[in-house]
Scaffold this motif. Sequence first.
Motif, PDB file in Angstrom:
ATOM      1  N   ASP A 307      24.488  44.633  35.360  1.00 48.21           N
ATOM      2  CA  ASP A 307      25.208  44.653  34.083  1.00 48.21           C
ATOM      3  C   ASP A 307      26.250  45.768  34.055  1.00 48.21           C
ATOM      4  O   ASP A 307      27.376  45.579  33.570  1.00 48.21           O
ATOM      5  CB  ASP A 307      24.225  44.835  32.921  1.00 48.21           C
ATOM      6  N   LEU A 308      25.878  46.946  34.571  1.00 44.64           N
ATOM      7  CA  LEU A 308      26.810  48.067  34.612  1.00 44.64           C
ATOM      8  C   LEU A 308      28.003  47.759  35.514  1.00 44.64           C
ATOM      9  O   LEU A 308      29.153  48.070  35.177  1.00 44.64           O
ATOM     10  CB  LEU A 308      26.099  49.324  35.107  1.00 44.64           C
ATOM     11  N   ALA A 309      27.708  47.168  36.671  1.00 42.54           N
ATOM     12  CA  ALA A 309      28.782  46.818  37.602  1.00 42.54           C
ATOM     13  C   ALA A 309      29.753  45.835  36.953  1.00 42.54           C
ATOM     14  O   ALA A 309      30.986  45.973  37.074  1.00 42.54           O
ATOM     15  CB  ALA A 309      28.201  46.229  38.885  1.00 42.54           C
ATOM     16  N   MET A 310      29.210  44.855  36.247  1.00 45.59           N
ATOM     17  CA  MET A 310      30.075  43.882  35.576  1.00 45.59           C
ATOM     18  C   MET A 310      30.856  44.542  34.433  1.00 45.59           C
ATOM     19  O   MET A 310      32.028  44.235  34.206  1.00 45.59           O
ATOM     20  CB  MET A 310      29.236  42.728  35.038  1.00 45.59           C
ATOM     21  N   HIS A 311      30.183  45.464  33.729  1.00 38.50           N
ATOM     22  CA  HIS A 311      30.859  46.173  32.635  1.00 38.50           C
ATOM     23  C   HIS A 311      32.029  46.992  33.173  1.00 38.50           C
ATOM     24  O   HIS A 311      33.132  46.984  32.604  1.00 38.50           O
ATOM     25  CB  HIS A 311      29.859  47.070  31.913  1.00 38.50           C
ATOM     26  N   GLY A 312      31.794  47.715  34.266  1.00 40.94           N
ATOM     27  CA  GLY A 312      32.873  48.490  34.871  1.00 40.94           C
ATOM     28  C   GLY A 312      33.987  47.601  35.391  1.00 40.94           C
ATOM     29  O   GLY A 312      35.178  47.936  35.276  1.00 40.94           O
ATOM     30  N   PHE A 313      33.613  46.456  35.964  1.00 39.06           N
ATOM     31  CA  PHE A 313      34.573  45.472  36.443  1.00 39.06           C
ATOM     32  C   PHE A 313      35.480  45.023  35.294  1.00 39.06           C
ATOM     33  O   PHE A 313      36.708  45.008  35.404  1.00 39.06           O
ATOM     34  CB  PHE A 313      33.796  44.281  37.015  1.00 39.06           C
ATOM     35  N   CYS A 314      34.855  44.706  34.164  1.00 39.67           N
ATOM     36  CA  CYS A 314      35.610  44.239  33.001  1.00 39.67           C
ATOM     37  C   CYS A 314      36.458  45.354  32.388  1.00 39.67           C
ATOM     38  O   CYS A 314      37.538  45.083  31.837  1.00 39.67           O
ATOM     39  CB  CYS A 314      34.662  43.665  31.952  1.00 39.67           C
ATOM     40  N   ASN A 315      35.988  46.598  32.471  1.00 43.71           N
ATOM     41  CA  ASN A 315      36.760  47.715  31.925  1.00 43.71           C
ATOM     42  C   ASN A 315      38.105  47.899  32.622  1.00 43.71           C
ATOM     43  O   ASN A 315      39.030  48.505  32.066  1.00 43.71           O
ATOM     44  CB  ASN A 315      35.959  49.018  32.028  1.00 43.71           C
ATOM     45  N   MET A 316      38.214  47.397  33.856  1.00 42.56           N
ATOM     46  CA  MET A 316      39.464  47.528  34.603  1.00 42.56           C
ATOM     47  C   MET A 316      40.446  46.407  34.295  1.00 42.56           C
ATOM     48  O   MET A 316      41.576  46.429  34.786  1.00 42.56           O
ATOM     49  CB  MET A 316      39.176  47.556  36.106  1.00 42.56           C
ATOM     50  N   ILE A 317      40.025  45.422  33.501  1.00 37.72           N
ATOM     51  CA  ILE A 317      40.907  44.278  33.228  1.00 37.72           C
ATOM     52  C   ILE A 317      42.214  44.714  32.558  1.00 37.72           C
ATOM     53  O   ILE A 317      43.292  44.225  32.939  1.00 37.72           O
ATOM     54  CB  ILE A 317      40.175  43.207  32.391  1.00 37.72           C
ATOM     55  N   PRO A 318      42.203  45.635  31.560  1.00 40.39           N
ATOM     56  CA  PRO A 318      43.492  46.076  31.007  1.00 40.39           C
ATOM     57  C   PRO A 318      44.413  46.694  32.058  1.00 40.39           C
ATOM     58  O   PRO A 318      45.628  46.454  32.042  1.00 40.39           O
ATOM     59  CB  PRO A 318      43.076  47.113  29.950  1.00 40.39           C
ATOM     60  N   THR A 319      43.839  47.472  32.983  1.00 35.88           N
ATOM     61  CA  THR A 319      44.647  48.058  34.054  1.00 35.88           C
ATOM     62  C   THR A 319      45.209  46.979  34.956  1.00 35.88           C
ATOM     63  O   THR A 319      46.387  47.004  35.331  1.00 35.88           O
ATOM     64  CB  THR A 319      43.798  49.049  34.869  1.00 35.88           C
ATOM     65  N   VAL A 320      44.362  46.024  35.324  1.00 34.38           N
ATOM     66  CA  VAL A 320      44.811  44.933  36.193  1.00 34.38           C
ATOM     67  C   VAL A 320      45.875  44.091  35.492  1.00 34.38           C
ATOM     68  O   VAL A 320      46.820  43.612  36.134  1.00 34.38           O
ATOM     69  CB  VAL A 320      43.612  44.069  36.632  1.00 34.38           C
ATOM     70  N   ALA A 321      45.744  43.913  34.181  1.00 32.36           N
ATOM     71  CA  ALA A 321      46.758  43.163  33.441  1.00 32.36           C
ATOM     72  C   ALA A 321      48.121  43.851  33.540  1.00 32.36           C
ATOM     73  O   ALA A 321      49.155  43.196  33.717  1.00 32.36           O
ATOM     74  CB  ALA A 321      46.340  43.008  31.979  1.00 32.36           C
ATOM     75  N   ILE A 322      48.115  45.183  33.435  1.00 35.12           N
ATOM     76  CA  ILE A 322      49.359  45.935  33.575  1.00 35.12           C
ATOM     77  C   ILE A 322      49.930  45.771  34.979  1.00 35.12           C
ATOM     78  O   ILE A 322      51.130  45.515  35.167  1.00 35.12           O
ATOM     79  CB  ILE A 322      49.130  47.425  33.259  1.00 35.12           C
ATOM     80  N   ILE A 323      49.061  45.887  35.993  1.00 25.90           N
ATOM     81  CA  ILE A 323      49.503  45.733  37.369  1.00 25.90           C
ATOM     82  C   ILE A 323      50.049  44.326  37.593  1.00 25.90           C
ATOM     83  O   ILE A 323      51.072  44.120  38.257  1.00 25.90           O
ATOM     84  CB  ILE A 323      48.351  46.039  38.344  1.00 25.90           C
ATOM     85  N   TYR A 324      49.344  43.330  37.029  1.00 29.53           N
ATOM     86  CA  TYR A 324      49.751  41.934  37.193  1.00 29.53           C
ATOM     87  C   TYR A 324      51.173  41.733  36.679  1.00 29.53           C
ATOM     88  O   TYR A 324      52.041  41.194  37.382  1.00 29.53           O
ATOM     89  CB  TYR A 324      48.772  41.019  36.453  1.00 29.53           C
ATOM     90  N   PHE A 325      51.432  42.163  35.449  1.00 27.78           N
ATOM     91  CA  PHE A 325      52.762  41.944  34.892  1.00 27.78           C
ATOM     92  C   PHE A 325      53.797  42.895  35.487  1.00 27.78           C
ATOM     93  O   PHE A 325      55.001  42.613  35.425  1.00 27.78           O
ATOM     94  CB  PHE A 325      52.726  42.026  33.372  1.00 27.78           C
ATOM     95  N   ALA A 326      53.326  43.982  36.098  1.00 29.93           N
ATOM     96  CA  ALA A 326      54.251  44.807  36.873  1.00 29.93           C
ATOM     97  C   ALA A 326      54.765  44.024  38.073  1.00 29.93           C
ATOM     98  O   ALA A 326      55.959  44.082  38.414  1.00 29.93           O
ATOM     99  CB  ALA A 326      53.552  46.082  37.343  1.00 29.93           C
ATOM    100  N   PHE A 327      53.881  43.257  38.710  1.00 28.77           N
ATOM    101  CA  PHE A 327      54.299  42.415  39.826  1.00 28.77           C
ATOM    102  C   PHE A 327      55.189  41.264  39.356  1.00 28.77           C
ATOM    103  O   PHE A 327      56.148  40.885  40.045  1.00 28.77           O
ATOM    104  CB  PHE A 327      53.084  41.871  40.574  1.00 28.77           C
ATOM    105  N   VAL A 328      54.878  40.680  38.189  1.00 20.52           N
ATOM    106  CA  VAL A 328      55.754  39.639  37.631  1.00 20.52           C
ATOM    107  C   VAL A 328      57.136  40.227  37.346  1.00 20.52           C
ATOM    108  O   VAL A 328      58.171  39.584  37.586  1.00 20.52           O
ATOM    109  CB  VAL A 328      55.142  39.023  36.354  1.00 20.52           C
ATOM    110  N   MET A 329      57.155  41.472  36.844  1.00 19.19           N
ATOM    111  CA  MET A 329      58.432  42.144  36.589  1.00 19.19           C
ATOM    112  C   MET A 329      59.199  42.338  37.894  1.00 19.19           C
ATOM    113  O   MET A 329      60.434  42.194  37.935  1.00 19.19           O
ATOM    114  CB  MET A 329      58.166  43.494  35.916  1.00 19.19           C
ATOM    115  N   GLN A 330      58.488  42.667  38.961  1.00 15.36           N
ATOM    116  CA  GLN A 330      59.134  42.781  40.265  1.00 15.36           C
ATOM    117  C   GLN A 330      59.783  41.464  40.659  1.00 15.36           C
ATOM    118  O   GLN A 330      60.929  41.435  41.139  1.00 15.36           O
ATOM    119  CB  GLN A 330      58.112  43.190  41.331  1.00 15.36           C
ATOM    120  N   GLU A 331      59.034  40.368  40.511  1.00 14.23           N
ATOM    121  CA  GLU A 331      59.587  39.054  40.831  1.00 14.23           C
ATOM    122  C   GLU A 331      60.859  38.797  40.033  1.00 14.23           C
ATOM    123  O   GLU A 331      61.868  38.325  40.567  1.00 14.23           O
ATOM    124  CB  GLU A 331      58.549  37.971  40.526  1.00 14.23           C
ATOM    125  N   ALA A 332      60.797  39.081  38.741  1.00 14.84           N
ATOM    126  CA  ALA A 332      61.950  38.837  37.872  1.00 14.84           C
ATOM    127  C   ALA A 332      63.144  39.693  38.283  1.00 14.84           C
ATOM    128  O   ALA A 332      64.290  39.214  38.341  1.00 14.84           O
ATOM    129  CB  ALA A 332      61.569  39.117  36.421  1.00 14.84           C
TER     130      ALA A 332
END
Length: 459
Positions: A307-332
């Motif tokens: 449960d803790l591992a999954m919680h920590g995994f999910c806590n990084m989703i906002p960071t990954v979302a930023i990274i994801y759209f940073a890569f989309v911005m690169q594409e653009a």
Amino acid sequence: MVVPHMDHGILTLLPIVTVVAIALKTRRTLEPLIAGTLVAYLIIDGPKFIFGWMDAFFRVATSYDHQWVFMVCLLFGSLIALLGASHGTMGFSKILDKLCRGPKSTLIITWIMGILIFVDDYLNIMTLSICMKKETDKHHIPREALSYVIDSTGAPVCALLPFSTWAVFFSGLFFAEAGVPELGYGSGISTFYRVIPFVFYAIAAVVIVPLFALSVIPPMGKMRAAYQRAAKTGAVYSPESELMNLEGEDDAPDIQGNVWNFVIPIGVLIVLAIVGGELFLAVIAAIAICLLLYVPQRIMSLSKACDLAMHGFCNMIPTVAIIYFAFVMQEAMNEIGIAPYIINLVQPFMSAEFFPCITFLVVAALNFSTGSVWGIPAIVVPVILPLAVSLDASLLVVMGAVVSGAVLGSHACFYSDATVLTSSCCKMENMDHALSQFPYAMLAAAIAAAGYLLCGFLL
């Protein structure tokens, strides 16, 4: 890289202007990046912009290199959650009373522990504040000094070691960039090793701390006032911070953690990352070691650990979302032709000698203005690296300047996440912390700028 199909003129800059303007207004990162990508594809494709945006969205999602960055960041979240719940770092507390004999030694120990807890700047900040707050209060060290040392061993240390979330992000950002020649060092992380010696701001920020602790560099500005307050009244925090300390300092738990529960997983992470050269597998192995250590000791049950591992995994989703759209911005930005446009625009006025220093100052200024520690590098890298190639500037030095600018933003910006988290964990008003550490951040910035000027002329 998608070849731009036409010259959009001054409109080429509009997506970046949009991102920076919204970030300045909202002090957020994800929403400006999303808006910037939509504006870019509106310029590129007109009324059918949503289809171009969708194509870029899925190009990023299906790229192996991007997927690797996402998964390593998410797994780092799991590892951080398990390490925090084990209280392994609290094992350091057992020897603190023996080592912290006075104000100078206490601050030096805080600095050393900040270097040892390098996996993530959030883990670093939260652990050090719990471990060291009682010790510094006991020796009448103002909270401003404690928070300065903690903040200076957060992002700066993480940026200097290739076993952190910072290294994962920047290696992915730099070495997925189209239009930049292969440097011949193998993987992104392997190349990042060569960038580390040129992250001058982080190096200066970390080195200044022991000089401050040993009084080689004296208290300045708000820090001097804080030391005078502590000496005259014994108050380790300002009157504005009193409400945050009404519950007293006994709320910090007296946890008898085992330091090996931190050292062994981190040791496995480092050794496997160096020997195997694959950080993804190293993080998975470190998580597995955590389970093998913590469950038999009954620190947590297997289900709790999962449960803790999954919680920590999910806590990084906002960071990954930023990274994801940073890569989309690169594409653009690649598709709209930002790099050739900027190169043609500024190349007559630029030189390889001054470019690393200008890069550092621009990235630092944007980061400080927006508090967008990772968002700003994602926006400017598609412009800066091709421009560095066209000027024949040293790519390693320029990459180091980008990382340095991001670290300065995290360290010095009054409302960056690291600054706010540090002041909160040290139970003090945010501006007390931000203003008292500012002179030392500017000293490190001056040293870094001089270093980039020197490298520009010598390398």
